[in-house]
Design a protein around this motif. Structure first.
Motif, PDB file in Angstrom:
ATOM      1  N   SER A 116       0.823  -1.213   0.000  1.00 11.20           N
ATOM      2  CA  SER A 116       0.000   0.000   0.000  1.00 11.20           C
ATOM      3  C   SER A 116       0.857   1.262   0.000  1.00 11.20           C
ATOM      4  CB  SER A 116      -0.942  -0.002   1.215  1.00 11.20           C
ATOM      5  OG  SER A 116      -0.200   0.113   2.426  1.00 11.20           O
ATOM      6  N   ARG A 117       2.108   1.163   0.485  1.00 12.64           N
ATOM      7  CA  ARG A 117       3.003   2.318   0.526  1.00 12.64           C
ATOM      8  C   ARG A 117       3.909   2.425  -0.695  1.00 12.64           C
ATOM      9  NH1 ARG A 117       3.170   0.487   5.973  1.00 12.64           N
ATOM     10  NH2 ARG A 117       5.015  -0.778   5.509  1.00 12.64           N
ATOM     11  N   ALA A 118       3.944   1.396  -1.535  1.00 11.01           N
ATOM     12  CA  ALA A 118       4.871   1.371  -2.663  1.00 11.01           C
ATOM     13  C   ALA A 118       4.613   2.527  -3.626  1.00 11.01           C
ATOM     14  CB  ALA A 118       4.744   0.042  -3.412  1.00 11.01           C
ATOM     15  N   ASP A 119       5.694   3.118  -4.141  1.00 11.74           N
ATOM     16  CA  ASP A 119       5.540   4.186  -5.134  1.00 11.74           C
ATOM     17  C   ASP A 119       4.861   3.650  -6.393  1.00 11.74           C
ATOM     18  OD1 ASP A 119       6.801   5.942  -3.407  1.00 11.74           O
ATOM     19  OD2 ASP A 119       8.778   5.673  -4.318  1.00 11.74           O
ATOM     20  N   GLN A 120       5.280   2.467  -6.813  1.00 11.34           N
ATOM     21  CA  GLN A 120       4.661   1.786  -7.951  1.00 11.34           C
ATOM     22  C   GLN A 120       4.471   0.318  -7.579  1.00 11.34           C
ATOM     23  OE1 GLN A 120       3.545   3.107 -10.775  1.00 11.34           O
ATOM     24  NE2 GLN A 120       4.359   5.166 -10.489  1.00 11.34           N
ATOM     25  N   LEU A 121       3.336  -0.240  -7.988  1.00 13.74           N
ATOM     26  CA  LEU A 121       3.008  -1.620  -7.635  1.00 13.74           C
ATOM     27  C   LEU A 121       2.520  -2.364  -8.877  1.00 13.74           C
ATOM     28  CD1 LEU A 121       2.575  -3.812  -5.453  1.00 13.74           C
ATOM     29  CD2 LEU A 121       0.278  -2.866  -5.106  1.00 13.74           C
ATOM     30  N   ILE A 122       3.279  -3.377  -9.286  1.00 16.65           N
ATOM     31  CA  ILE A 122       2.905  -4.219 -10.423  1.00 16.65           C
ATOM     32  C   ILE A 122       2.303  -5.508  -9.878  1.00 16.65           C
ATOM     33  CG2 ILE A 122       3.723  -5.464 -12.460  1.00 16.65           C
ATOM     34  CD1 ILE A 122       6.113  -3.508 -12.539  1.00 16.65           C
ATOM     35  N   VAL A 123       1.086  -5.807 -10.301  1.00 18.84           N
ATOM     36  CA  VAL A 123       0.392  -7.020  -9.873  1.00 18.84           C
ATOM     37  C   VAL A 123       0.400  -8.010 -11.032  1.00 18.84           C
ATOM     38  CG1 VAL A 123      -1.825  -7.992  -9.139  1.00 18.84           C
ATOM     39  CG2 VAL A 123      -1.043  -5.794  -8.210  1.00 18.84           C
ATOM     40  N   VAL A 124       0.985  -9.173 -10.807  1.00 21.76           N
ATOM     41  CA  VAL A 124       1.058 -10.236 -11.815  1.00 21.76           C
ATOM     42  C   VAL A 124       0.223 -11.405 -11.306  1.00 21.76           C
ATOM     43  CG1 VAL A 124       2.579 -11.706 -13.202  1.00 21.76           C
ATOM     44  CG2 VAL A 124       3.409  -9.485 -12.364  1.00 21.76           C
ATOM     45  N   ASP A 125      -0.876 -11.718 -12.008  1.00 16.36           N
ATOM     46  CA  ASP A 125      -1.810 -12.699 -11.456  1.00 16.36           C
ATOM     47  C   ASP A 125      -2.755 -13.220 -12.527  1.00 16.36           C
ATOM     48  OD1 ASP A 125      -3.067 -14.213  -9.412  1.00 16.36           O
ATOM     49  OD2 ASP A 125      -4.609 -12.681  -9.183  1.00 16.36           O
ATOM     50  N   HIS A 126      -3.400 -14.357 -12.229  1.00 16.29           N
ATOM     51  CA  HIS A 126      -4.353 -14.942 -13.171  1.00 16.29           C
ATOM     52  C   HIS A 126      -5.694 -15.283 -12.519  1.00 16.29           C
ATOM     53  CE1 HIS A 126      -3.837 -19.494 -12.307  1.00 16.29           C
ATOM     54  NE2 HIS A 126      -3.246 -18.838 -11.328  1.00 16.29           N
ATOM     55  N   HIS A 127      -5.949 -14.785 -11.324  1.00 15.72           N
ATOM     56  CA  HIS A 127      -7.215 -15.074 -10.654  1.00 15.72           C
ATOM     57  C   HIS A 127      -8.324 -14.146 -11.144  1.00 15.72           C
ATOM     58  CE1 HIS A 127      -4.342 -16.868  -7.750  1.00 15.72           C
ATOM     59  NE2 HIS A 127      -5.311 -17.752  -7.613  1.00 15.72           N
ATOM     60  N   VAL A 128      -9.469 -14.735 -11.484  1.00 14.00           N
ATOM     61  CA  VAL A 128     -10.599 -13.921 -11.941  1.00 14.00           C
ATOM     62  C   VAL A 128     -11.106 -13.013 -10.823  1.00 14.00           C
ATOM     63  CG1 VAL A 128     -12.359 -15.641 -11.338  1.00 14.00           C
ATOM     64  CG2 VAL A 128     -12.774 -14.042 -13.221  1.00 14.00           C
ATOM     65  N   SER A 129     -10.840 -13.399  -9.580  1.00 13.81           N
ATOM     66  CA  SER A 129     -11.297 -12.616  -8.426  1.00 13.81           C
ATOM     67  C   SER A 129     -10.331 -11.493  -8.055  1.00 13.81           C
ATOM     68  CB  SER A 129     -11.484 -13.537  -7.219  1.00 13.81           C
ATOM     69  OG  SER A 129     -10.268 -14.209  -6.892  1.00 13.81           O
ATOM     70  N   ASN A 130      -9.274 -11.283  -8.844  1.00 13.04           N
ATOM     71  CA  ASN A 130      -8.286 -10.258  -8.499  1.00 13.04           C
ATOM     72  C   ASN A 130      -8.946  -8.882  -8.388  1.00 13.04           C
ATOM     73  OD1 ASN A 130      -6.041  -8.167  -9.059  1.00 13.04           O
ATOM     74  ND2 ASN A 130      -4.913 -10.064  -8.729  1.00 13.04           N
ATOM     75  N   THR A 131      -8.585  -8.150  -7.348  1.00  9.81           N
ATOM     76  CA  THR A 131      -9.183  -6.843  -7.083  1.00  9.81           C
ATOM     77  C   THR A 131      -8.466  -5.702  -7.801  1.00  9.81           C
ATOM     78  OG1 THR A 131      -7.826  -6.566  -5.084  1.00  9.81           O
ATOM     79  CG2 THR A 131     -10.003  -7.598  -4.821  1.00  9.81           C
ATOM     80  N   ARG A 132      -7.452  -6.018  -8.600  1.00  8.86           N
ATOM     81  CA  ARG A 132      -6.696  -5.015  -9.374  1.00  8.86           C
ATOM     82  C   ARG A 132      -6.197  -3.894  -8.464  1.00  8.86           C
ATOM     83  NH1 ARG A 132      -7.043  -5.911 -14.770  1.00  8.86           N
ATOM     84  NH2 ARG A 132      -8.542  -7.507 -15.410  1.00  8.86           N
ATOM     85  N   PHE A 133      -5.366  -4.281  -7.514  1.00 10.89           N
ATOM     86  CA  PHE A 133      -4.907  -3.341  -6.494  1.00 10.89           C
ATOM     87  C   PHE A 133      -3.583  -2.680  -6.842  1.00 10.89           C
ATOM     88  CE2 PHE A 133      -3.519  -7.625  -5.486  1.00 10.89           C
ATOM     89  CZ  PHE A 133      -2.196  -7.494  -5.081  1.00 10.89           C
ATOM     90  N   GLY A 134      -3.091  -2.883  -8.060  1.00 12.66           N
ATOM     91  CA  GLY A 134      -1.824  -2.293  -8.444  1.00 12.66           C
ATOM     92  C   GLY A 134      -1.957  -0.988  -9.189  1.00 12.66           C
ATOM     93  N   THR A 135      -0.830  -0.309  -9.371  1.00 13.17           N
ATOM     94  CA  THR A 135      -0.779   0.824 -10.292  1.00 13.17           C
ATOM     95  C   THR A 135      -0.619   0.314 -11.712  1.00 13.17           C
ATOM     96  OG1 THR A 135       1.601   1.036  -9.881  1.00 13.17           O
ATOM     97  CG2 THR A 135       0.142   2.414  -8.571  1.00 13.17           C
ATOM     98  N   VAL A 136      -0.049  -0.877 -11.848  1.00  9.44           N
ATOM     99  CA  VAL A 136       0.020  -1.598 -13.123  1.00  9.44           C
ATOM    100  C   VAL A 136      -0.469  -3.014 -12.849  1.00  9.44           C
ATOM    101  CG1 VAL A 136       1.518  -2.490 -14.955  1.00  9.44           C
ATOM    102  CG2 VAL A 136       1.955  -0.223 -13.970  1.00  9.44           C
ATOM    103  N   ASN A 137      -1.405  -3.495 -13.659  1.00  8.61           N
ATOM    104  CA  ASN A 137      -2.015  -4.799 -13.409  1.00  8.61           C
ATOM    105  C   ASN A 137      -1.820  -5.735 -14.603  1.00  8.61           C
ATOM    106  OD1 ASN A 137      -3.465  -4.404 -10.747  1.00  8.61           O
ATOM    107  ND2 ASN A 137      -4.291  -2.697 -11.916  1.00  8.61           N
ATOM    108  N   LEU A 138      -0.917  -6.694 -14.450  1.00  9.20           N
ATOM    109  CA  LEU A 138      -0.717  -7.731 -15.459  1.00  9.20           C
ATOM    110  C   LEU A 138      -1.567  -8.924 -15.044  1.00  9.20           C
ATOM    111  CD1 LEU A 138       3.149  -7.554 -16.041  1.00  9.20           C
ATOM    112  CD2 LEU A 138       1.332  -6.621 -17.480  1.00  9.20           C
ATOM    113  N   ILE A 139      -2.845  -8.836 -15.349  1.00  8.75           N
ATOM    114  CA  ILE A 139      -3.819  -9.826 -14.885  1.00  8.75           C
ATOM    115  C   ILE A 139      -4.528 -10.434 -16.088  1.00  8.75           C
ATOM    116  CG2 ILE A 139      -5.887 -10.205 -13.482  1.00  8.75           C
ATOM    117  CD1 ILE A 139      -5.004  -7.646 -11.916  1.00  8.75           C
ATOM    118  N   ASP A 140      -4.477 -11.754 -16.172  1.00 11.62           N
ATOM    119  CA  ASP A 140      -5.161 -12.464 -17.253  1.00 11.62           C
ATOM    120  C   ASP A 140      -5.839 -13.697 -16.674  1.00 11.62           C
ATOM    121  OD1 ASP A 140      -6.089 -13.663 -19.518  1.00 11.62           O
ATOM    122  OD2 ASP A 140      -4.117 -14.026 -20.414  1.00 11.62           O
ATOM    123  N   PRO A 141      -7.141 -13.610 -16.380  1.00 17.63           N
ATOM    124  CA  PRO A 141      -7.855 -14.763 -15.831  1.00 17.63           C
ATOM    125  C   PRO A 141      -7.866 -15.971 -16.766  1.00 17.63           C
ATOM    126  CG  PRO A 141      -9.119 -12.751 -15.521  1.00 17.63           C
ATOM    127  CD  PRO A 141      -8.012 -12.423 -16.468  1.00 17.63           C
TER     128      PRO A 141
END
Length: 339
Positions: A116-141
């Protein structure tokens, strides 16, 4: 954090992620608590890639938010464990943080605050339930494993595949596809596996470490928990439920850690008469870690997400308090709504 991209924006998000990775002097990696092969394998693979010859020198920190900080025994064969740091050594406010296989920020455990404190946050994930909590979201369900997304990122960064990189990715890929048995196993998955095996890693070694090893005490525990399995044909809107529980006392009696009983679900889920299988595993703090599996007609991901957990349609999990009967009652009610 931002709400994240739409499904068609994955390529643009990857470009942004690469720019951040190239510019950062320090990259902090994290995967979800109680990591599985996909989470830890993907993170370690990227850690190796960031330290590859030819890249600009960067400080790379990799961890997960468990206390005590212990790598699950079945994953200790993965190369790169020396790259891991305990969470208390993690930077308080990361310049750039990258998370792997975490569907929500709370899945990072005690590293959630750092995210939550990170200047930039990259989320790498494949869960359909992902809440997309990053500043950059590499999400593919649609991806079979986070390892597939990590491989794409490594390829885009121009890092060559070494055996150490391939080992982590292959472990994640084979684990999340159930040895290539699940419906998410596409031709692209087999092509990726072929590339990884082309580095010289031994698939038999990975399979043996993940599925074909257990301490002798596991046999006694398995006998006990299978003996009290319950079949409920009318549950899950008539599709059938089979469930059992592994208490803390069961584990203590046989000298087993929580991660040592993960594979119980793979036996229970074979039941022909039940569409859904659930194994409740009691952790040291008394909470129940529920592993749920479906054969396709019931969305266990939806059921677990509605109780604060997450996952996929056919494989999901959630943490619940109370007795085992209380926990299964709550799940039973949500399964009826998810058929």
């Amino acid at each position: 954090m931002g709400s994240g991209p739409g499904p068609g924006d994955l390529a643009n998000q990857r470009v942004k992620a690469l720019a951040l990775l190239d510019e950062a002097d320090e990259v902090c990696l994290a995967c979800h608590v109680r990591p599985d092969a996909d989470a830890l394998g993907s993170m370690l693979a990227v850690a190796h890639a960031l330290r590859a010859p030819g890249r600009r020198p960067q400080r790379v920190v990799a961890s997960f938010g468990d206390e005590p900080f212990e790598v699950p025994e079945i994953l200790r064969f993965l190369p790169g464990l020396s790259l891991l740091s305990p969470p208390d050594a993690y930077p308080h406010r990361p310049e750039l943080m990258v998370t792997f296989d975490a569907g929500s920020i709370d899945r990072l455990g005690i590293l959630a605050g750092h995210a939550s404190r990170a200047d930039q946050l990259i989320v790498v994930d494949h869960h359909v339930s992902n809440t997309r909590f990053g500043t950059v979201n590499l999400i593919d369900p649609g991806a079979a494993a986070t390892a597939m997304l990590a491989l794409d990122l490594i390829d885009a960064a121009g890092a060559g595949l070494t055996r150490d990189i391939a080992s982590g990715l292959y472990a994640g890929l084979v684990a999340d596809t159930g040895s290539f048995k699940y419906s998410a196993t596409t031709p692209a998955v087999h092509q990726a596996a072929a590339r990884l095996l082309g580095t010289g890693i031994e698939p038999g070694t990975v399979a043996r470490e993940l599925w074909d090893r257990a301490p002798f005490g596991y046999l006694g525990l398995l006998s006990a928990v299978l003996g009290r399995a319950v079949l409920e044909p009318a549950a899950a809107a008539g599709h059938g439920l089979v469930w059992t529980s592994v208490s803390h006392a069961d584990r203590s009696m046989h000298g087993l850690s929580l991660d040592a009983v993960e594979s119980v679900i793979d036996v229970v889920r074979r039941t022909d008469e039940a569409e859904v299988a659930i194994v409740l595993k009691q952790s040291d703090d008394g909470l129940w870690q529920a592993s749920a599996r479906s054969k396709g007609r019931v969305d266990v991901g939806r059921a677990c997400s509605s109780l604060g957990g997450g996952g996929h349609r056919n494989a999901a999990g959630v943490t619940l308090a109370g007795s085992a009967e209380d926990a299964i009652a709550r799940l039973r009610g949500r399964l009826a709504e998810s058929s």
